[in-house]
Design an enzyme around this catalytic site. Structure first.
Site, short mmCIF file in Angstrom:
data_model
loop_
_atom_site.label_atom_id
_atom_site.label_comp_id
_atom_site.label_asym_id
_atom_site.label_seq_id
_atom_site.Cartn_x
_atom_site.Cartn_y
_atom_site.Cartn_z
N SER A 122 6.99 7.28 7.21
CA SER A 122 8.17 6.89 6.43
C SER A 122 9.25 7.93 6.63
O SER A 122 8.96 9.12 6.78
CB SER A 122 7.84 6.79 4.94
N TYR A 136 3.82 9.18 -2.65
CA TYR A 136 3.90 8.38 -1.42
C TYR A 136 4.51 9.22 -0.31
O TYR A 136 4.00 9.25 0.83
CB TYR A 136 4.74 7.13 -1.69
N ASP A 158 -6.81 -6.12 6.80
CA ASP A 158 -6.23 -5.92 5.48
C ASP A 158 -7.35 -6.05 4.45
O ASP A 158 -8.37 -6.68 4.72
CB ASP A 158 -5.13 -6.95 5.20
N ASP A 180 -12.62 2.69 1.61
CA ASP A 180 -14.08 2.62 1.48
C ASP A 180 -14.71 3.01 2.81
O ASP A 180 -14.65 2.26 3.78
CB ASP A 180 -14.47 1.19 1.08
N LYS A 193 3.06 10.44 3.40
CA LYS A 193 3.71 10.09 4.66
C LYS A 193 4.08 11.34 5.46
O LYS A 193 4.07 11.32 6.70
CB LYS A 193 4.93 9.21 4.41
N THR A 223 10.93 -6.46 2.90
CA THR A 223 9.64 -7.13 3.05
C THR A 223 9.37 -7.96 1.80
O THR A 223 10.10 -7.88 0.81
CB THR A 223 8.52 -6.09 3.22
N ASN A 245 -0.96 1.16 9.71
CA ASN A 245 0.17 0.65 8.93
C ASN A 245 -0.16 0.50 7.44
O ASN A 245 0.73 0.43 6.61
CB ASN A 245 0.62 -0.69 9.52
#
Length: 259
Positions: free
Chosen positions: A141, A154, A38, A65, A158, A189, A89
């Site tokens: 998604s 988004y 992460d 990056d 996906k 979440t 993910n």
């Protein structure tokens, strides 16, 4: 504990979030050695502390990056120089209607959700090929399948992840590498709950008075996304590649969320 991933090593991006944490926990329980990645080092460390699994190592990397992604190879080598499973993910979000989306917002989201995932996949492939039984599971998604208003960038990224999954499955089949995608619907979440809290809704209020996000009439839980990711990554799915699996409580079947 199970043994479906015994002897395997997995790299999971977006490891500080709820779905990433759930996947890491389940993978470790099933015998895998996990490298959890992460860009938020503090959140990553806190998450691993909560999990308390000695099979989980961490690496901090912003996948947008390219130079830092290249250095992620050092973490793979330090973690045993083997990789059998990659779970893409990590993702970021932009909240604009397409008519209002500017170049900067497109660049931000594409850098992580499409280009970053592609860079991590390219980095991982030599190890996955060497494994002889490599598996890539992309977390896309359901809204890469079904459109909606207000978060189109988004959803576009996906949809790109869905297309990349199918292309990768074809290109890598000769090397024994499988590629599949899981398409979550609306999942409870920490991120989701944080956004609800910003609108003045508690978790109970979100569940009781918030919109019903699926025909199955409830929100999904991170563990319910982790389970199909595990299955697709395991040898139980050894003849499955190029599949796109909705895990959305029926949203993609109906074509829309239920209000």
């Amino acid at each position: 504990m199970g043994h479906r991933l015994e002897g395997k090593t997995a790299l999971i991006t977006g490891g500080a979030g709820g779905i990433g944490q759930a996947i890491a926990s389940l993978f470790a329980d099933e015998g895998a050695r996990v490298l959890l990645v992460d860009r938020d080092a503090d959140a990553l460390a806190a998450g691993v502390a909560r999990l308390g699994r000695d099979r989980i190592a961490t690496a901090t990397c912003d996948i947008a990056d390219e130079a830092r992604v290249a250095r992620l190879g050092d973490a793979i080598r330090a973690h045993g120089d083997a990789l059998d499973i990659l779970v893409n993910n990590a993702a970021t979000r932009e909240y604009h209607r397409l008519a209002d989306a500017d170049a900067a917002s497109w660049q931000r989201i594409l850098a992580v959700n499409v280009i970053g995932a592609g860079l991590v996949t390219a980095l991982a492939l030599p190890w996955l090929r060497r494994s002889g039984r490599g598996a890539v599971v992309n977390v896309a998604s359901t809204f890469g399948i079904c459109g909606r208003a207000g978060m189109g960038q988004y959803d576009v990224t996906k949809a790109a992840m869905v297309a990349a999954t199918r292309v990768l499955a074809i290109e890598e089949a000769r090397y024994g590498v499988r590629a599949n995608a899981v398409c979550p619907g609306s999942v409870l979440t920490g991120f989701t709950l944080g956004r609800a809290a910003a609108r003045g809704l508690s978790e109970a209020e979100l569940k009781d008075r918030g919109f019903v996000p699926a025909p199955i009439a409830r929100w999904g839980e991170p563990a319910e996304i982790a389970a199909p990711v595990l299955w697709l990554a395991s040898d139980e799915a050894s003849f499955i590649t190029g599949a796109v699996l909705p895990v959305d409580g029926g949203v993609s079947a109906s074509g829309t969320r239920v209000a």
